[in-house]
Design a protein around this motif. Structure first.
Motif, short mmCIF file in Angstrom:
data_model
loop_
_atom_site.label_atom_id
_atom_site.label_comp_id
_atom_site.label_asym_id
_atom_site.label_seq_id
_atom_site.Cartn_x
_atom_site.Cartn_y
_atom_site.Cartn_z
N ASP A 28 -5.51 11.40 -17.29
CA ASP A 28 -4.32 10.54 -17.39
C ASP A 28 -4.39 9.45 -16.31
O ASP A 28 -4.52 9.77 -15.13
N PRO A 29 -4.30 8.17 -16.71
CA PRO A 29 -4.32 7.10 -15.69
C PRO A 29 -3.06 7.06 -14.83
O PRO A 29 -3.06 6.42 -13.78
N HIS A 30 -2.01 7.72 -15.30
CA HIS A 30 -0.76 7.75 -14.54
C HIS A 30 -0.83 8.86 -13.50
O HIS A 30 -0.56 10.03 -13.79
N LEU A 31 -1.32 8.54 -12.31
CA LEU A 31 -1.37 9.38 -11.12
C LEU A 31 -2.52 10.40 -11.10
O LEU A 31 -3.03 10.70 -10.02
N GLU A 32 -2.96 10.93 -12.25
CA GLU A 32 -4.00 11.96 -12.19
C GLU A 32 -5.31 11.39 -11.66
O GLU A 32 -5.98 12.01 -10.83
N PRO A 136 -5.09 2.32 -13.63
CA PRO A 136 -4.28 3.49 -13.28
C PRO A 136 -3.21 3.21 -12.23
O PRO A 136 -3.37 2.32 -11.38
N LEU A 137 -2.12 3.94 -12.30
CA LEU A 137 -1.15 3.98 -11.21
C LEU A 137 -1.69 4.95 -10.18
O LEU A 137 -1.85 6.13 -10.44
N ASP A 140 2.09 7.79 -6.30
CA ASP A 140 3.48 7.92 -6.74
C ASP A 140 4.34 6.97 -5.91
O ASP A 140 4.32 7.00 -4.68
N PRO A 145 0.36 -0.61 -11.31
CA PRO A 145 -1.06 -0.30 -11.22
C PRO A 145 -1.78 -1.32 -10.33
O PRO A 145 -1.64 -2.53 -10.53
#
Length: 486
Positions: A28-32, A136-137, A140, A145
């Motif tokens: 997952d590009p969102h934080l992972e 990606p982000l 947090d 991004p």
């Protein structure tokens, strides 16, 4: 050792060391992605190479921790050394020396070639969008991004007299727009200001995944007027090969993985930040910055986008910016005629301190100078440099201390630095990202900078010998012990 000309040669070299780990599972590009890279720093793991990022075009890849400490046993600086064309087992002092020595070499200008791998795919108009690339982000709470953390921004003054290659963070707004820090006294701000004063947008090219040496030199605080492209040529002993951009009058490395072209607005209309930073904290504030508009993107087949996730040490800010700043400081101190053997910014101190090591024979070189006067000269030389705002603390030690050895450095700081005395204080410009200042000082970009005299007295003035294996036993005893150590 021959230098590595592109990111793929570099990855092959890391693979030989067992220092890269391919991650084929969906991520997952969102934080992972950011969390995996961040943990790789904190466990000194192999560099993660992601091949299956959700929402990214098939075949597009992302490399994390490209210039961090290596997982290769006994070769912690291998990624840095290989990037600079040095042997993977190079020491901290050898790396600093190579960079400082390159400042005395004649620059070798780059050469323009007709084409290169960077031109394998050309995206123009509506096709020139970030949407197909890994974006990606990373932390947090980041403002968005961050698509530029290890890439080089290329810009030229309106009169064409100076071309700057630099690193500055850039945040994605949407597929066609970005915003990022443009802060004085960085050279990118110097170039941008000239375009802004004319009321014109600044042409730019953003290079991702160029020759491995590129981000290290782009982050080095070279003096005004010194161009990174020629310095790299001098450092490596041969010219870089460049290709012409598609839509702007700029040239970029022919082996780049990805090149983003366009214009940077003369107005500051983009809300930028926050982002987790090299100090080990994530500031809570935003700022207004210029906006990048994308006109073209060129890239290699199956491109690789290098990414840094800044935070607590050790990551690329500490290895690249800290290391190259120390090399520049060493060059400046030597140019001033001071007997300095090396300089070092300890990675573990988040690039918040500089250690200056004085040659053992300095009293012979400066017979009428005491420790206080020598420290004052170091203080004055460094206070005049463009990068002085990055140096809240400078420590001047004798060369018997290995400043790259954290345990030895901590012992020396505890036993040789006076609690309140033997220091020089200068008040002046301070980078707001330096975390040791108060909120008021950071908002004003203004604070104290201290240089500590931690030099020992001369042998005939009460200097006490070090009580350690290496220093208090005769060499023949050391040799006999080591020969029978097994």
């Amino acid at each position: 050792m021959a230098y590595l000309k592109d990111l793929r040669e570099y990855l092959a070299a890391l693979d030989e060391l067992g220092d890269v780990r391919t991650i084929d599972r969906p991520v997952d590009p969102h934080l992972e992605v950011g969390a995996i890279i961040r943990r790789s720093y904190e466990t000194q793991a192999p560099a993660p190479l992601f091949t299956n990022i959700e929402g990214t075009a098939p075949g597009y890849r992302l490399l994390g921790a490209p210039g961090a400490l290596s997982s290769a046993p006994g070769r912690p600086l291998a990624r840095i050394a290989l990037s600079l064309g040095l042997a993977p087992d190079s020491t901290a002092r050898q790396i600093i020396e190579a960079l400082a020595a390159a400042r005395t070499l004649e620059p070798i200008a780059p050469v323009l070639v007709e084409t290169g791998p960077a031109k394998e795919n050309v995206l123009l108009g509506a096709d020139a969008t970030l949407d197909r690339f890994p974006t990606p982000l990373l932390h947090d709470g980041d403002g968005g991004p961050y698509v530029n953390t290890w890439g080089t921004i290329i810009a030229r003054t309106p009169d064409g007299s100076f071309t700057n290659w630099s690193i500055a963070r850039i945040m994605m707004i949407d597929g066609k727009h970005m915003t990022g820090l443009v802060v004085h006294p960085q050279h990118i701000a110097y170039v941008w200001q000239q375009w802004a004063d004319l009321g014109k947008p600044m042409p730019f090219a953003l290079v991702q995944g160029g020759p491995p040496v590129l981000p290290f030199v782009s982050g080095m605080p070279l003096p005004d007027g010194v161009e990174e492209s020629g310095f790299i040529g001098g450092l490596l002993g041969e010219p870089l090969e460049l290709v012409q951009c598609e839509t702007v009058d700029l040239q970029v490395p022919a082996t780049a993985e990805i090149v983003i072209e366009g214009y940077l607005s003369p107005e500051k209309t983009g809300v930028e930040g926050p982002m987790g930073e090299y100090s080990g904290y994530r500031p809570n504030e935003t700022s207004m910055q210029p906006v990048y508009t994308i006109e073209a993107i060129t890239h290699r087949d199956q491109p690789i986008w290098p990414t840094v996730v800044e935070g607590e040490p050790v990551d690329e800010f500490h290895t690249a910016t800290g290391l190259t700043l120390a090399a520049q400081a060493l060059s400046d101190l030597r140019a001033a005629g001071l007997p300095v053997s090396t300089a070092w910014m300890p990675f573990e101190a988040a690039s918040h301190m500089l250690i200056v090591s004085i040659a053992a024979d300095w009293r012979d070189q400066l017979p009428d100078v005491g420790t206080e006067e020598l420290t004052r000269r170091v203080h004055e030389v460094l206070s005049e440099q463009r990068y002085a705002l990055l140096l809240p603390r400078i420590f001047v030690f004798d060369d018997d201390v290995d400043s790259a050895n954290v345990g030895e450095l901590m012992w020396a700081m505890a036993t040789r630095v006076h609690p309140t005395g033997r220091r020089f204080i200068r008040h002046g410009l301070a980078l707001p990202l330096v975390a040791c200042y108060t909120p008021e000082e950071r908002h004003a970009a203004d604070g104290d900078h201290v240089t500590y005299d931690a030099l020992l007295p001369a042998a005939d003035q009460g200097r006490e010998p070090r009580s350690s294996f290496r220093h208090i036993f005769p060499q023949e005893v050391q040799d006999r012990v080591l020969a029978n150590w097994a």
